[in-house]
Every structure is written in C-alpha cells, then in structure tokens.
Design a protein around this motif. Sequence first.
Motif, PDB file in Angstrom:
ATOM      1  N   VAL A  56       3.904  75.495  66.228  1.00  0.00           N
ATOM      2  CA  VAL A  56       2.697  75.423  67.063  1.00  0.00           C
ATOM      3  C   VAL A  56       2.829  76.325  68.298  1.00  0.00           C
ATOM      4  O   VAL A  56       2.094  76.174  69.262  1.00  0.00           O
ATOM      5  CB  VAL A  56       2.387  73.963  67.487  1.00  0.00           C
ATOM      6  N   SER A  57       3.772  77.290  68.236  1.00  0.00           N
ATOM      7  CA  SER A  57       4.075  78.082  69.434  1.00  0.00           C
ATOM      8  C   SER A  57       3.046  79.165  69.734  1.00  0.00           C
ATOM      9  O   SER A  57       3.024  79.674  70.852  1.00  0.00           O
ATOM     10  CB  SER A  57       5.479  78.681  69.321  1.00  0.00           C
ATOM     11  N   SER A  58       2.239  79.548  68.757  1.00  0.00           N
ATOM     12  CA  SER A  58       1.187  80.544  69.017  1.00  0.00           C
ATOM     13  C   SER A  58       0.122  80.474  67.927  1.00  0.00           C
ATOM     14  O   SER A  58       0.367  79.958  66.824  1.00  0.00           O
ATOM     15  CB  SER A  58       1.758  81.967  69.059  1.00  0.00           C
ATOM     16  N   ARG A  59      -1.038  81.044  68.236  1.00  0.00           N
ATOM     17  CA  ARG A  59      -2.142  81.145  67.287  1.00  0.00           C
ATOM     18  C   ARG A  59      -1.687  81.800  65.985  1.00  0.00           C
ATOM     19  O   ARG A  59      -1.957  81.311  64.880  1.00  0.00           O
ATOM     20  CB  ARG A  59      -3.245  81.985  67.943  1.00  0.00           C
ATOM     21  N   TYR A  95      -6.871  78.691  68.065  1.00  0.00           N
ATOM     22  CA  TYR A  95      -5.801  78.117  68.909  1.00  0.00           C
ATOM     23  C   TYR A  95      -5.310  79.231  69.850  1.00  0.00           C
ATOM     24  O   TYR A  95      -5.333  80.409  69.486  1.00  0.00           O
ATOM     25  CB  TYR A  95      -4.705  77.660  67.949  1.00  0.00           C
ATOM     26  N   PRO A  96      -4.851  78.886  71.051  1.00  0.00           N
ATOM     27  CA  PRO A  96      -4.449  79.944  71.993  1.00  0.00           C
ATOM     28  C   PRO A  96      -3.203  80.730  71.554  1.00  0.00           C
ATOM     29  O   PRO A  96      -2.322  80.188  70.892  1.00  0.00           O
ATOM     30  CB  PRO A  96      -4.143  79.173  73.282  1.00  0.00           C
ATOM     31  N   ALA A  97      -3.155  81.990  71.963  1.00  0.00           N
ATOM     32  CA  ALA A  97      -1.962  82.815  71.734  1.00  0.00           C
ATOM     33  C   ALA A  97      -0.779  82.234  72.500  1.00  0.00           C
ATOM     34  O   ALA A  97       0.359  82.292  72.039  1.00  0.00           O
ATOM     35  CB  ALA A  97      -2.228  84.246  72.175  1.00  0.00           C
ATOM     36  N   ARG A  98      -1.084  81.682  73.688  1.00  0.00           N
ATOM     37  CA  ARG A  98      -0.027  81.048  74.494  1.00  0.00           C
ATOM     38  C   ARG A  98      -0.463  79.636  74.868  1.00  0.00           C
ATOM     39  O   ARG A  98      -0.934  79.389  75.987  1.00  0.00           O
ATOM     40  CB  ARG A  98       0.278  81.893  75.735  1.00  0.00           C
ATOM     41  N   PRO A  99      -0.297  78.702  73.921  1.00  0.00           N
ATOM     42  CA  PRO A  99      -0.771  77.331  74.148  1.00  0.00           C
ATOM     43  C   PRO A  99       0.034  76.610  75.233  1.00  0.00           C
ATOM     44  O   PRO A  99       1.238  76.839  75.382  1.00  0.00           O
ATOM     45  CB  PRO A  99      -0.555  76.652  72.795  1.00  0.00           C
ATOM     46  N   THR A 100      -0.658  75.743  75.964  1.00  0.00           N
ATOM     47  CA  THR A 100       0.027  74.897  76.954  1.00  0.00           C
ATOM     48  C   THR A 100       0.826  73.816  76.223  1.00  0.00           C
ATOM     49  O   THR A 100       0.614  73.552  75.024  1.00  0.00           O
ATOM     50  CB  THR A 100      -1.004  74.197  77.859  1.00  0.00           C
ATOM     51  N   THR A 101       1.688  73.168  76.961  1.00  0.00           N
ATOM     52  CA  THR A 101       2.456  72.041  76.416  1.00  0.00           C
ATOM     53  C   THR A 101       1.505  70.976  75.856  1.00  0.00           C
ATOM     54  O   THR A 101       1.751  70.408  74.788  1.00  0.00           O
ATOM     55  CB  THR A 101       3.318  71.420  77.542  1.00  0.00           C
ATOM     56  N   HIS A 102       0.432  70.736  76.581  1.00  0.00           N
ATOM     57  CA  HIS A 102      -0.573  69.744  76.168  1.00  0.00           C
ATOM     58  C   HIS A 102      -1.242  70.144  74.843  1.00  0.00           C
ATOM     59  O   HIS A 102      -1.412  69.317  73.943  1.00  0.00           O
ATOM     60  CB  HIS A 102      -1.615  69.651  77.303  1.00  0.00           C
ATOM     61  N   GLN A 103      -1.588  71.423  74.730  1.00  0.00           N
ATOM     62  CA  GLN A 103      -2.215  71.897  73.490  1.00  0.00           C
ATOM     63  C   GLN A 103      -1.232  71.824  72.318  1.00  0.00           C
ATOM     64  O   GLN A 103      -1.594  71.416  71.210  1.00  0.00           O
ATOM     65  CB  GLN A 103      -2.731  73.325  73.690  1.00  0.00           C
ATOM     66  N   ARG A 104       0.008  72.208  72.553  1.00  0.00           N
ATOM     67  CA  ARG A 104       1.025  72.128  71.486  1.00  0.00           C
ATOM     68  C   ARG A 104       1.229  70.689  71.028  1.00  0.00           C
ATOM     69  O   ARG A 104       1.298  70.408  69.829  1.00  0.00           O
ATOM     70  CB  ARG A 104       2.377  72.665  71.983  1.00  0.00           C
TER      71      ARG A 104
END
Length: 106
Positions: free
Chosen positions: A65-68, A22-31
């Motif tokens: 879900v704010s970061s990896r 999962y991304p270190a800085r996820p987009t709103t969509h990914q979250r």
Amino acid sequence: PPDVEALGRATWSFLHATAAYYPARPTTHQRANMLNLIHALPVLYPCTHCAADFDDKIKEHPPDVSSRERLSKWFCERHNEVNEKLGKEMFDCAKVDERWKDGPPD
Ligand code: FAD
C-alpha cells in the motif's frame, strides 16, 4: 446466494478504480485504511469460497500500500491469479491505468 460473476465485476471495478486514484505518496492514515479495506474482504466478501482463496493469496503476497503504482500492480496480480484459476485471459498489468484511470490513448 450472491451472483458471483456480477459481484466480482462490481468489486474488481471498485478495487482497481480505488487503487488507480490512491495517492502516489499516501499518508499513514490512508495506508492504514487501505490495509483495512483489503483485510476486510476475506472476512466479509459474500462469496465465501472466493473470500477463503483471497485470504490465502494475501498471506502469500502481503499487500503493498506504499504507493498508487505499487497498489495498482498488487491488485492486478491478485486479479490475474483469479483469472488463471478460472481459465480467463491474463490482463497486462502495464495497462491498468489505461483501463481504470486514463482511458484509451487517442
Ligand atoms: P472480471 O474478472 O470481473 O474483470 C472485470 C474487468 O476487469 C475485465 O473486463 C477487465 O477489463 C479488467 N481486468 C481483468 N483482469 C484484470 C487485472 N488482472 N487487473 C486489472 N483489470 C483487470 N469467481 C469465482 O468463480 N471463483 C473465485 O474464487 C473468485 N474469487 C474472487 C475473488 C475476489 C477478491 C473477487 C473480487 C472476485 C472473485 N471472483 C471469483 C469473481 C471473478 O474474479 C470475476 O469477477 C467474475 O468471474 C466475472 O468475470 P468477468 O470475466 O466478467 O471479468
């Protein structure tokens, strides 16, 4: 009925690996999609008593879900709650990347 052990191993593999990448800085969509995935489990997971317990746990501990890094820790802690309930060994959450992303150091 499903094979609860094999289903559990497969599901934890999917969840921990998905968190590990999962991304270190996820987009709103990914979250939003990660939250949907987590909240789908109590509704759809075919071990119904597992699903009911997991529902209680995510109410006690809302998913981060704010970061990896935070998501990986969150899944590790939830898995450890199940480990404890089943009398299994606790997993050291400092080692999630080694187990689910990087592999053992050489
Ligand atoms: P698993 O617990 O499946 O673990 C697989 C591998 O993950 C381990 O070998 C280890 O390398 C790694 N691991 C272990 N702990 C962690 C951790 N904390 N963080 C990261 N990696 C770790 N079974 C029941 O009988 N009752 C239940 O109520 C129940 N609830 C469940 C709820 C959910 C959401 C899921 C996904 C599974 C649940 N299970 C439940 C199944 C149970 O957790 C195990 O998957 C199953 O008993 C098989 O265990 P195992 O010893 O093979 O390893």
